[in-house]
Each structure stands twice: as C-alpha cells, then as structure tokens.
Design an enzyme around this catalytic site. Structure first.
Site, PDB file in Angstrom:
ATOM      1  N   ARG A  46       1.137  -1.165  -0.107  1.00 12.20           N
ATOM      2  CA  ARG A  46      -0.278   0.079   0.045  1.00 12.20           C
ATOM      3  C   ARG A  46       1.033   0.966   0.051  1.00 12.20           C
ATOM      4  NH1 ARG A  46      -2.943  -3.190   3.502  1.00 12.20           N
ATOM      5  NH2 ARG A  46      -1.866  -2.339   5.254  1.00 12.20           N
ATOM      6  N   LYS A 136     -12.575  15.098   5.226  1.00 10.10           N
ATOM      7  CA  LYS A 136     -13.386  14.111   4.901  1.00 10.10           C
ATOM      8  C   LYS A 136     -14.538  13.592   4.894  1.00 10.10           C
ATOM      9  CE  LYS A 136     -13.842  10.535   1.623  1.00 10.10           C
ATOM     10  NZ  LYS A 136     -13.403   9.735   0.952  1.00 10.10           N
ATOM     11  N   GLU A 177     -19.567  15.467   2.062  1.00  7.87           N
ATOM     12  CA  GLU A 177     -19.453  14.675   1.110  1.00  7.87           C
ATOM     13  C   GLU A 177     -20.751  13.749   0.939  1.00  7.87           C
ATOM     14  OE1 GLU A 177     -16.591  11.816  -0.103  1.00  7.87           O
ATOM     15  OE2 GLU A 177     -17.410  11.160  -1.416  1.00  7.87           O
ATOM     16  N   LYS A 219     -18.561  17.830  -1.472  1.00 11.20           N
ATOM     17  CA  LYS A 219     -17.896  17.549  -2.344  1.00 11.20           C
ATOM     18  C   LYS A 219     -19.228  15.933  -2.698  1.00 11.20           C
ATOM     19  CE  LYS A 219     -15.426  13.015  -3.170  1.00 11.20           C
ATOM     20  NZ  LYS A 219     -13.600  12.544  -2.555  1.00 11.20           N
TER      21      LYS A 219
HETATM   22  P1  13P Z   1     -14.784   8.162  -6.037  1.00 10.24           P
HETATM   23  O1  13P Z   1     -14.216   9.574  -7.053  1.00 10.24           O
HETATM   24  O2  13P Z   1     -13.782   6.833  -6.625  1.00 10.24           O
HETATM   25  O3  13P Z   1     -15.774   7.659  -6.220  1.00 10.24           O
HETATM   26  O4  13P Z   1     -14.178   8.383  -4.443  1.00 10.24           O
HETATM   27  C1  13P Z   1     -14.147   9.673  -3.809  1.00 10.24           C
HETATM   28  C2  13P Z   1     -14.089   9.478  -2.330  1.00 10.24           C
HETATM   29  O5  13P Z   1     -13.315   9.780  -2.235  1.00 10.24           O
HETATM   30  C3  13P Z   1     -15.412   9.166  -1.566  1.00 10.24           C
HETATM   31  O6  13P Z   1     -15.908   9.345  -0.657  1.00 10.24           O
END
Ligand code: 13P
Length: 341
Positions: A46, A136, A177, A219
C-alpha cells in the site's frame, strides 16, 4: 484558525482548475482494488502504491490536494520523507479521511448513517500536527423503494454538520460529502429530486451548527442516471440538471465544488465534468475529487511491479491533466487521444 485562513486553504486547493486526488481508500477498500490486479495488500504494498502516485513528476500542476487514510498519513516516501511533508513540498495540500464508515441507521431498513464523531476533536488535533489541512467525511444516501427517508437525510446532514464544525475548530477545512449513490435503476430526474432534498437538508444543518461556509468544500455526486437505468442521460443533460440543482440550494459563498466519480468510467467522469464547466454563470469553481476515476488505469498499468512505475505514473498524470482540462471546460475527445498518442 479563522474563517479567512480556512477559506484561503480551500481556494488554494481548487485554484487554476486543479482538483483533488482521493487516495483515502480504507485498508479494506484498497484491498479490493489490489485483488482486482492480483496484488497482495500489505502495509508495504500500500505504501509503495501511494509512493508511486505522490512522486509522479508534475502531478502538482493538476492536483491541489490529496486525501489520505490514517495509515497513509503516517507513512513515508522511498527516500524517508513523510507523505504529508512530500505533498506540502510540492504545494499540494494534505488531507485526511476522518469518518469511520457507514453503518445501518436504526429504525430505517436499507439506510445507513456515517459514524466517527466520538473522539473526533482529538483525532483532528493529531492529524493537524501530522500536517493535514483539510478533512473528508462521506455520507451515503441510497435510492430505492420508499428511500431515502427524511429521517436518513437529516441524520446524515446533522452528522456532517457536526463534523464540519469540529474540523474548523481544529484548523481543518471540512469537505462535506453527502453522496447520493449512482448504482440503482432510477432516472436522472429521481437523482435530481433526491440530491436537491439532501443538499437542502445539508445547508440547513451546516447553518444550524454555525459552520463558516467560506471555509468548506462541497463534494457532491453529479445529477446522473442510475447505473442500472436503461435510459442514460447524455452529458449535456447531466450538466443542465446538476447546475440547476446547485443553483437552487448551494450558497454562492462556498469556495469550491469538487465532484466524486462514484463508479463512472474514467472518461465519462471527465466528459461530464467538462460539460458542467461549459455552462456559464456559476459562482463556484467546479472541479474533481476523484478516487476510482483518477486511479483505475494507473492501477492496471502498475500491477504491483516496480518495473511498471513509470508507465503507471504517466497514466495517472494523463488522467489528472484531462480532468484539469475538464474543470476549465476545455476537454475534448481529440485532446484525450492527442495526449495519449
Ligand atoms: P470515487 O471518485 O471513486 O467515487 O471516490 C471519491 C471518494 O473519495 C468517495 O468518498
């Protein structure tokens, strides 16, 4: 840290049509990605993969921020430089995923709420000392028969708003998000309705929790047909309904909107972002915060073999470049071909 400093960080991330690399896959999620290319997932594999991404020459021209995972923010590049310091040295802002995942929402069959508020102030303080300047938290909203309920939307909006307030007190810009999943058989109109309901609840909750909107990034999902829907709306319709929704409910003071890719193919995610940016009159930069749509081909090119690192970096750089072009509304299928050739 005051709201104006958080605002300056948020603006620097999306400046000049740059976007975000979401490299915050949990150990279980990156394990699934590695399974698909037959690479064993270990702490070292990773680290080697994230090292490949973060040492890609020139990617900082297209990427203004990288979201890390708890393990990754504590790891270092091949030369021993901690990843957050490496990113910061390139002018790329380090970020951190702070939620601990979506869990069943009691009393709401088929719906989930995101966990992670307990101990969050202490974790944010530690991440700040490790170099993070944004965070996030992802909420997951499922479309189905009779769902999402208002109870689910409001529970998730409330958790996101409390997270955002805690981040701001710790000096981190919160990425908010609220993801409406794109996987079902619903029409684009249903996605429009659900996304509008969620974002309306979201901005009410952020206001209630006294979050300084100028020090946040949104987001969202694009407003798009569900993957199982027979009738797939074209990019121009995605752009029209996405922006119609945002103009109704996202305050103009929000300094940037960075889309998730949500399982769209790499080129679809770029094409739709470009269509969105070809429409004028938007108060916010509209850019990307892609995970899969920035990494899928790069992972394929790498396949765990150090001999493939340069090819994988070139692949990643190409996708980042294409998405920055799309964030400027200047992408085209010809550009896609011309640069790969
Ligand atoms: P994806 O662009 O693969 O949807 O992932 C973005 C992300 O950070 C989801 O939380």
């Amino acid at each position: 840290m005051g709201a104006h400093e958080l605002k300056a960080i948020a603006e620097s991330i999306v400046h000049d049509h740059k976007g975000i690399l979401a490299a915050d896959e949990s150990t279980s999620t990156i394990g699934k990605r590695f399974d698909a290319i037959q690479v064993e997932s270990t702490e070292e594999s990773r680290r080697a993969y994230r090292n490949l991404l973060f040492t890609t020459p020139g990617f900082e021209e297209f990427v203004g921020g990288v979201i890390l995972y708890d393990e990754t923010i504590r790891q270092s590049a091949d030369d021993g430089t901690p990843f957050p310091a490496l990113l910061a040295s390139k002018g790329v802002v380090p970020g951190i995923k702070v939620d601990i995942g979506a869990h069943p929402l009691a009393g709401h069959p088929g719906e989930v709420v995101t966990f992670g508020l307990d101990g969050l102030p202490e974790r944010c303080a530690e991440y700040f000392t490790l170099g993070a300047r944004f965070a996030k938290w992802r909420a997951v909203i499922t479309i189905g028969s009779g769902i999402p309920t208002d109870g689910c939307l409001r529970a998730n909006a409330h958790a996101l708003a409390r997270y955002a307030a805690i981040c701001q007190e710790a000096g981190l810009v919160p990425i908010v998000e609220p993801e409406v999943l794109m996987d079902a058989d619903n029409s684009i109109e249903v996605c429009y309705e659900v996304t509008t309901r969620m974002l309306t609840a979201q901005y009410e909750a952020l206001d209630e929790q006294r979050v300084a909107l100028e020090g946040t990034l949104l987001k969202p999902n694009m407003v798009i047909s569900g993957k199982q829907c027979a009738d797939q709306a074209p990019a121009a319709r995605v752009a029209e309904l996405t922006l119609d929704c945002f103009h109704r409910v996202v305050p103009a003071i929000v300094p940037g909107i960075v889309f998730l890719s949500g399982g769209q193919s790499e080129v679809h995610a770029t094409e739709n972002l470009d269509a969105i940016n070809r429409l004028d009159g938007n108060p916010w930069p509209l850019s990307f915060s892609y995970g899969r749509a920035l990494q899928a081909s790069a992972l394929e090119a790498w396949r765990g073999d150090s001999a493939n690192v340069e090819a994988a970096q070139a692949t990643f750089l190409h996708r980042a470049r294409m998405n920055t072009a799309a964030a400027a509304g200047e992408w085209s299928a010809q550009l896609e071909q011309a640069v790969t050739a």
